[in-house]
Design an enzyme around this catalytic site. Sequence first.
Site, PDB file in Angstrom:
ATOM      1  N   ASP A  54       0.867  -1.180   0.000  1.00 48.77           N
ATOM      2  CA  ASP A  54       0.000   0.000   0.000  1.00 48.77           C
ATOM      3  C   ASP A  54       0.901   1.227   0.000  1.00 48.77           C
ATOM      4  O   ASP A  54       1.949   1.232   0.652  1.00 48.77           O
ATOM      5  CB  ASP A  54      -0.910  -0.001   1.244  1.00 48.77           C
ATOM      6  CG  ASP A  54      -2.129   0.870   1.043  1.00 48.77           C
ATOM      7  OD1 ASP A  54      -3.239   0.321   0.961  1.00 48.77           O
ATOM      8  OD2 ASP A  54      -1.973   2.111   0.947  1.00 48.77           O
ATOM      9  N   LEU A 104     -17.092 -10.770  -0.459  1.00 52.88           N
ATOM     10  CA  LEU A 104     -16.956 -10.755   1.002  1.00 52.88           C
ATOM     11  C   LEU A 104     -18.018  -9.864   1.610  1.00 52.88           C
ATOM     12  O   LEU A 104     -18.290  -8.778   1.100  1.00 52.88           O
ATOM     13  CB  LEU A 104     -15.580 -10.206   1.388  1.00 52.88           C
ATOM     14  CG  LEU A 104     -14.387 -10.886   0.723  1.00 52.88           C
ATOM     15  CD1 LEU A 104     -13.116 -10.133   1.051  1.00 52.88           C
ATOM     16  CD2 LEU A 104     -14.294 -12.335   1.183  1.00 52.88           C
ATOM     17  N   PHE A 124     -31.897 -12.286   2.867  1.00 51.76           N
ATOM     18  CA  PHE A 124     -32.067 -10.926   2.328  1.00 51.76           C
ATOM     19  C   PHE A 124     -33.533 -10.557   2.136  1.00 51.76           C
ATOM     20  O   PHE A 124     -33.898  -9.868   1.202  1.00 51.76           O
ATOM     21  CB  PHE A 124     -31.236 -10.733   1.043  1.00 51.76           C
ATOM     22  CG  PHE A 124     -29.819 -10.342   1.377  1.00 51.76           C
ATOM     23  CD1 PHE A 124     -28.994 -11.234   2.039  1.00 51.76           C
ATOM     24  CD2 PHE A 124     -29.335  -9.075   1.106  1.00 51.76           C
ATOM     25  CE1 PHE A 124     -27.713 -10.886   2.409  1.00 51.76           C
ATOM     26  CE2 PHE A 124     -28.053  -8.707   1.481  1.00 51.76           C
ATOM     27  CZ  PHE A 124     -27.249  -9.621   2.134  1.00 51.76           C
ATOM     28  N   CYS A 148     -21.127  -1.100  -0.560  1.00 52.74           N
ATOM     29  CA  CYS A 148     -21.200  -1.924  -1.773  1.00 52.74           C
ATOM     30  C   CYS A 148     -22.546  -1.870  -2.479  1.00 52.74           C
ATOM     31  O   CYS A 148     -22.628  -1.429  -3.619  1.00 52.74           O
ATOM     32  CB  CYS A 148     -20.862  -3.369  -1.428  1.00 52.74           C
ATOM     33  SG  CYS A 148     -19.282  -3.519  -0.607  1.00 52.74           S
ATOM     34  N   LYS A 188     -23.635   1.611  -3.851  1.00 55.09           N
ATOM     35  CA  LYS A 188     -22.656   2.116  -4.827  1.00 55.09           C
ATOM     36  C   LYS A 188     -22.677   1.267  -6.108  1.00 55.09           C
ATOM     37  O   LYS A 188     -22.678   1.789  -7.221  1.00 55.09           O
ATOM     38  CB  LYS A 188     -21.260   2.098  -4.193  1.00 55.09           C
ATOM     39  CG  LYS A 188     -20.145   2.519  -5.126  1.00 55.09           C
ATOM     40  CD  LYS A 188     -18.783   2.479  -4.445  1.00 55.09           C
ATOM     41  CE  LYS A 188     -18.231   1.101  -4.473  1.00 55.09           C
ATOM     42  NZ  LYS A 188     -16.883   0.828  -4.701  1.00 55.09           N
TER      43      LYS A 188
HETATM   44  C1  UGA Z   1     -22.451  -6.935   0.187  1.00 56.64           C
HETATM   45  C2  UGA Z   1     -22.800  -8.330  -0.369  1.00 56.64           C
HETATM   46  O1  UGA Z   1     -23.711  -8.990   0.511  1.00 56.64           O
HETATM   47  C3  UGA Z   1     -21.544  -9.178  -0.524  1.00 56.64           C
HETATM   48  O2  UGA Z   1     -21.860 -10.411  -1.138  1.00 56.64           O
HETATM   49  C4  UGA Z   1     -20.550  -8.408  -1.414  1.00 56.64           C
HETATM   50  O3  UGA Z   1     -19.336  -9.122  -1.585  1.00 56.64           O
HETATM   51  C5  UGA Z   1     -20.243  -7.082  -0.779  1.00 56.64           C
HETATM   52  O4  UGA Z   1     -21.457  -6.329  -0.651  1.00 56.64           O
HETATM   53  C6  UGA Z   1     -19.255  -6.353  -1.677  1.00 56.64           C
HETATM   54  O5  UGA Z   1     -19.638  -5.983  -2.783  1.00 56.64           O
HETATM   55  O6  UGA Z   1     -18.081  -6.271  -1.323  1.00 56.64           O
HETATM   56  P1  UGA Z   1     -22.006  -5.927   2.628  1.00 56.64           P
HETATM   57  O7  UGA Z   1     -21.954  -4.589   1.972  1.00 56.64           O
HETATM   58  O8  UGA Z   1     -20.960  -6.280   3.616  1.00 56.64           O
HETATM   59  O9  UGA Z   1     -21.978  -7.098   1.511  1.00 56.64           O
HETATM   60  O10 UGA Z   1     -23.411  -5.979   3.353  1.00 56.64           O
HETATM   61  P2  UGA Z   1     -24.718  -6.878   3.303  1.00 56.64           P
HETATM   62  O11 UGA Z   1     -24.646  -7.911   4.334  1.00 56.64           O
HETATM   63  O12 UGA Z   1     -25.014  -7.302   1.916  1.00 56.64           O
HETATM   64  O13 UGA Z   1     -25.828  -5.804   3.758  1.00 56.64           O
HETATM   65  C7  UGA Z   1     -26.114  -4.674   2.932  1.00 56.64           C
HETATM   66  C8  UGA Z   1     -27.242  -3.867   3.514  1.00 56.64           C
HETATM   67  O14 UGA Z   1     -28.493  -4.528   3.336  1.00 56.64           O
HETATM   68  C9  UGA Z   1     -27.130  -3.590   5.009  1.00 56.64           C
HETATM   69  O15 UGA Z   1     -27.483  -2.245   5.245  1.00 56.64           O
HETATM   70  C10 UGA Z   1     -28.138  -4.533   5.639  1.00 56.64           C
HETATM   71  O16 UGA Z   1     -28.655  -4.081   6.852  1.00 56.64           O
HETATM   72  C11 UGA Z   1     -29.202  -4.556   4.555  1.00 56.64           C
HETATM   73  N1  UGA Z   1     -30.036  -5.782   4.607  1.00 56.64           N
HETATM   74  C12 UGA Z   1     -29.510  -6.988   4.279  1.00 56.64           C
HETATM   75  C13 UGA Z   1     -31.376  -5.665   4.970  1.00 56.64           C
HETATM   76  O17 UGA Z   1     -31.880  -4.563   5.265  1.00 56.64           O
HETATM   77  N2  UGA Z   1     -32.153  -6.795   4.988  1.00 56.64           N
HETATM   78  C14 UGA Z   1     -31.645  -8.022   4.668  1.00 56.64           C
HETATM   79  O18 UGA Z   1     -32.399  -9.006   4.693  1.00 56.64           O
HETATM   80  C15 UGA Z   1     -30.288  -8.121   4.312  1.00 56.64           C
END
Ligand code: UGA
Length: 438
Positions: A31, A154, A253, A264, A267
């Site tokens: 980095d 991830l 989900f 993620c 965006k």
């Molecule tokens: C997300 C994807 O789930 C990963 O597979 C992906 O690799 C990652 O983006 C990335 O592109 O690097 P992440 O951003 O860590 O992962 O978060 P999530 O667990 O997907 O949650 C995203 C949002 O959705 C959170 O605000 C969460 O509270 C919300 N959510 C999720 C809900 O409101 N309800 C649900 O049932 C699930």
Amino acid sequence: MRRIAIIGAGYVGLVTGACFADFGNEVTCVDSDEDRIAALKRLEMPFYEPGLLDVVARNCSEKRLIFKTSLKEAVDENDILFITVGTPANRSGEADLSGVKGVAREIAAHMKSYKLIVQKSTVPVGTGALVRQIVNRNRKRKVAFDVASNPEFLREGSAVENFMRPDRVVIGTWTAKAESILSEVYAPLYLIETPMVKTSVETAELIKYASNAFLATKVSFINEMARLCEALGADVQVVAKGMGLDRRIGPKFLHAGPGIGGSCLPKDTTALVRFAADAGCELKIPKAVLRINRAQREFVCEKIVEAVGGLRGKQIGVLGLSFKPETDDVRESPGVLISKMLLGRGARIKAFDPAAMETARAVLPSAEYCSSAYQVCEGSDALVIFTEWNEFRRLDLARIKKLLTKPVMIDCRNIYVPAELKTMGFKYHCIGRGSRHS
Ligand code: UGA
């Protein structure tokens, strides 16, 4: 054993580097940020991620994981180079590729033998081709190279587990040589029979965006159903359960809440809409998802306003500022964004988060930060739960009721049982479970 360089020691890079080292490879994480590398050498993690410190510490002590600032040395010493630099969204929602392009130019300038350049952080379709063109134009010698795409999947909060036990690995290449090297890098996962999707670079790039936009669609769909449930007196949790038992739909989900956040899903959905438009293709569903997500925050804000009877001069207690549990990440966090809306309409905010106090303070400086959930309740006119951290699931509700000026709770993650809270004398509001005014 392979020698691998990971370029960009951010979230994706650190998890990837540490886990590849755990597979027995020799990994160099590079980095340009000297402070970050110095801190990593002292085993200080730049963010909170469960289990990561253990993997980093173990592999550092085994000398399989080292940290450097010199990209030139990393290119000299390694033939497999993963690009994991950040691709933040610019003002118009497009991914900013200046980091990726800069690394591609530097690799080209320093390479003296064959290199496999693997793009891992999320980039729009066509970036692999762009990297190939940049390296081609800028290489000093006519050495061979390949470019590949290996998108990461991830999830913050469970990234190490996701890396070690992924649902799938996507390998996008243009040559048999690149495919064979990358397959070998992931060979340890064959033991647990991880499905490998081997395809072209462009297809691999699109799989990542399509996956994230679909996850955002699932959550947004259930959030719309939650609003309908309130209008019709139905229960969204049971609707989600009934839908999720259909294996074609699946139960994950489908939790209604204050909307999607994080670095993620919002965006990537925005970027997908943009680059699809550039390709002459209007994506109506992802566009609607972005609109629904904004509307969900407004819907939750109005719910709070109604529950407390106007905001001017009111104090709102907020639990949870990270965009989800087990992370200190507050990017696009509904808790932060809705708190800002409440502040803008004249409320005061007292807040607590188990991990995200520092990150939240930077983006929400006018809130008052407390050291516990109970301190948040002292003198507050309502308690709002934005993030379903485990420690908010079994709060001492009798104590909370005494501390609040009025027993009003807005549970944006549907943690509590409405009938129980009602029996205790709370005015309990949640998302999509029965009538809005019950
Ligand atoms: C997300 C994807 O789930 C990963 O597979 C992906 O690799 C990652 O983006 C990335 O592109 O690097 P992440 O951003 O860590 O992962 O978060 P999530 O667990 O997907 O949650 C995203 C949002 O959705 C959170 O605000 C969460 O509270 C919300 N959510 C999720 C809900 O409101 N309800 C649900 O049932 C699930």
